[in-house]
Design an enzyme around this catalytic site. Structure first.
Site, PDB file in Angstrom:
ATOM      1  N   HIS A  49       0.841  -1.204   0.000  1.00 56.59           N
ATOM      2  CA  HIS A  49       0.000   0.000   0.000  1.00 56.59           C
ATOM      3  C   HIS A  49       0.881   1.261   0.000  1.00 56.59           C
ATOM      4  O   HIS A  49       0.599   2.228  -0.711  1.00 56.59           O
ATOM      5  CB  HIS A  49      -0.894   0.056   1.247  1.00 56.59           C
ATOM      6  CG  HIS A  49      -1.933  -1.010   1.345  1.00 56.59           C
ATOM      7  ND1 HIS A  49      -2.091  -1.793   2.461  1.00 56.59           N
ATOM      8  CD2 HIS A  49      -2.902  -1.409   0.471  1.00 56.59           C
ATOM      9  CE1 HIS A  49      -3.101  -2.625   2.282  1.00 56.59           C
ATOM     10  NE2 HIS A  49      -3.611  -2.435   1.083  1.00 56.59           N
TER      11      HIS A  49
ATOM     12  N   LYS B  49     -15.958  -7.032   5.143  1.00 60.32           N
ATOM     13  CA  LYS B  49     -15.017  -7.817   5.942  1.00 60.32           C
ATOM     14  C   LYS B  49     -15.106  -7.410   7.412  1.00 60.32           C
ATOM     15  O   LYS B  49     -15.442  -6.269   7.717  1.00 60.32           O
ATOM     16  CB  LYS B  49     -13.593  -7.545   5.454  1.00 60.32           C
ATOM     17  CG  LYS B  49     -13.393  -7.812   3.972  1.00 60.32           C
ATOM     18  CD  LYS B  49     -12.071  -7.238   3.493  1.00 60.32           C
ATOM     19  CE  LYS B  49     -11.931  -7.356   1.980  1.00 60.32           C
ATOM     20  NZ  LYS B  49     -10.763  -6.635   1.475  1.00 60.32           N
TER      21      LYS B  49
ATOM     22  N   ARG C 120      -1.753  -5.927  -8.483  1.00 58.73           N
ATOM     23  CA  ARG C 120      -0.621  -6.792  -8.212  1.00 58.73           C
ATOM     24  C   ARG C 120      -0.452  -7.856  -9.274  1.00 58.73           C
ATOM     25  O   ARG C 120       0.607  -8.114  -9.775  1.00 58.73           O
ATOM     26  CB  ARG C 120      -0.782  -7.482  -6.845  1.00 58.73           C
ATOM     27  CG  ARG C 120      -0.555  -6.555  -5.694  1.00 58.73           C
ATOM     28  CD  ARG C 120      -1.191  -7.058  -4.446  1.00 58.73           C
ATOM     29  NE  ARG C 120      -2.638  -7.044  -4.568  1.00 58.73           N
ATOM     30  CZ  ARG C 120      -3.456  -7.244  -3.562  1.00 58.73           C
ATOM     31  NH1 ARG C 120      -2.987  -7.534  -2.391  1.00 58.73           N
ATOM     32  NH2 ARG C 120      -4.751  -7.180  -3.752  1.00 58.73           N
TER      33      ARG C 120
ATOM     34  N   SER D 263      -2.992  -7.687   3.059  1.00 56.84           N
ATOM     35  CA  SER D 263      -3.175  -7.525   4.505  1.00 56.84           C
ATOM     36  C   SER D 263      -3.568  -8.833   5.175  1.00 56.84           C
ATOM     37  O   SER D 263      -3.148  -9.107   6.303  1.00 56.84           O
ATOM     38  CB  SER D 263      -4.255  -6.477   4.785  1.00 56.84           C
ATOM     39  OG  SER D 263      -3.876  -5.244   4.250  1.00 56.84           O
TER      40      SER D 263
HETATM   41  P1  ADP Z   1      -9.725  -3.750  -0.541  1.00 56.59           P
HETATM   42  O1  ADP Z   1     -10.295  -4.423   0.654  1.00 56.59           O
HETATM   43  O2  ADP Z   1     -10.536  -2.659  -1.126  1.00 56.59           O
HETATM   44  O3  ADP Z   1      -9.128  -4.691  -1.577  1.00 56.59           O
HETATM   45  P2  ADP Z   1      -7.071  -3.269   0.405  1.00 56.59           P
HETATM   46  O4  ADP Z   1      -6.730  -2.434   1.578  1.00 56.59           O
HETATM   47  O5  ADP Z   1      -6.748  -4.715   0.481  1.00 56.59           O
HETATM   48  O6  ADP Z   1      -8.536  -2.956   0.074  1.00 56.59           O
HETATM   49  O7  ADP Z   1      -6.341  -2.688  -0.848  1.00 56.59           O
HETATM   50  C1  ADP Z   1      -6.557  -1.376  -1.305  1.00 56.59           C
HETATM   51  C2  ADP Z   1      -5.942  -1.229  -2.663  1.00 56.59           C
HETATM   52  O8  ADP Z   1      -4.552  -1.466  -2.563  1.00 56.59           O
HETATM   53  C3  ADP Z   1      -6.457  -2.198  -3.710  1.00 56.59           C
HETATM   54  O9  ADP Z   1      -6.466  -1.545  -4.947  1.00 56.59           O
HETATM   55  C4  ADP Z   1      -5.442  -3.301  -3.717  1.00 56.59           C
HETATM   56  O10 ADP Z   1      -5.353  -3.926  -4.973  1.00 56.59           O
HETATM   57  C5  ADP Z   1      -4.177  -2.504  -3.431  1.00 56.59           C
HETATM   58  N1  ADP Z   1      -3.152  -3.320  -2.804  1.00 56.59           N
HETATM   59  C6  ADP Z   1      -3.258  -4.134  -1.743  1.00 56.59           C
HETATM   60  N2  ADP Z   1      -2.085  -4.751  -1.465  1.00 56.59           N
HETATM   61  C7  ADP Z   1      -1.210  -4.294  -2.396  1.00 56.59           C
HETATM   62  C8  ADP Z   1       0.154  -4.570  -2.697  1.00 56.59           C
HETATM   63  N3  ADP Z   1       0.854  -5.448  -2.002  1.00 56.59           N
HETATM   64  N4  ADP Z   1       0.696  -3.930  -3.713  1.00 56.59           N
HETATM   65  C9  ADP Z   1      -0.029  -3.064  -4.451  1.00 56.59           C
HETATM   66  N5  ADP Z   1      -1.305  -2.772  -4.258  1.00 56.59           N
HETATM   67  C10 ADP Z   1      -1.895  -3.370  -3.255  1.00 56.59           C
END
Ligand code: ADP
Length: 161
Positions: free
Chosen positions: A17, A41, A92, A130
């Site tokens: 992130h 979630k 990703r 996460s």
């Molecule tokens: P959501 O629950 O909306 O997927 P996340 O917090 O998991 O939210 O992710 C928010 C954004 O960040 C999404 O666009 C996700 O694809 C991106 N994201 C999550 N992990 C990574 C990572 N390791 N590298 C790049 N982008 C990421």
């Protein structure tokens, strides 16, 4: 001024992130990290905790054009309220594509003037999310290379309870 929002659950924020936030902060005048409250979630960290963790990291990294807020409701309404021109999402792998494609097109249908901008993180973060961090932390594995030290401390504290 070009404003972008970067929405997500951030439960907790990872280095993937942060990679996306840094890239977005170079492309836009202002980036608002937008912590979703009403996600389907059940989060490990409350919205307030997630916001506080992100704030602490942004301060340490001196990312002065990035702020953080939480939101509930329709994402494009929040984007409009903030006068954002873009929604940032991280891509990703192919596995992200289908969901992100659907969301981007649905958001465009709601608000044609707000673009979804996809950014790719450094390849070292492409297998990171996460939920795997929460799982490794629960099982007392090593996760310190994947999250900021502020998050390492918060995870350890949370799991001690
Ligand atoms: P959501 O629950 O909306 O997927 P996340 O917090 O998991 O939210 O992710 C928010 C954004 O960040 C999404 O666009 C996700 O694809 C991106 N994201 C999550 N992990 C990574 C990572 N390791 N590298 C790049 N982008 C990421």
């Amino acid at each position: 001024m070009r404003i972008a929002i970067y929405p997500g659950t951030f439960d907790p924020i990872t280095n993937g992130h942060l990679d996306i936030i840094e890239r977005a902060s170079q492309l836009f005048d202002r980036v608002i990290v937008t912590v979703a409250v009403n996600s389907s979630k059940t989060p490990m960290f409350t919205a307030e905790e997630r916001v506080a963790l992100i704030k602490a990291i942004l301060k340490q990294k001196r990312l002065t054009n990035v702020t953080v807020e939480h939101f509930s409701g329709l994402l494009v309404s929040f984007a409009r309220k903030k006068k954002a021109a873009a929604i940032i999402r991280g891509l990703r792998a192919i596995s992200d594509f289908e969901y992100e494609f659907q969301m981007a097109l649905m958001n465009r249908k709601q608000a044609n003037d707000i673009a979804t901008v996809f950014l790719m993180p450094h390849e070292r973060y492409t297998y990171l999310n996460s939920s795997i961090i929460r799982e490794i932390a629960r099982l007392h594995g090593n996760f310190k290379d994947f999250v900021h030290p502020v998050v390492v401390r918060a995870l350890k504290k949370k799991l001690r309870r």
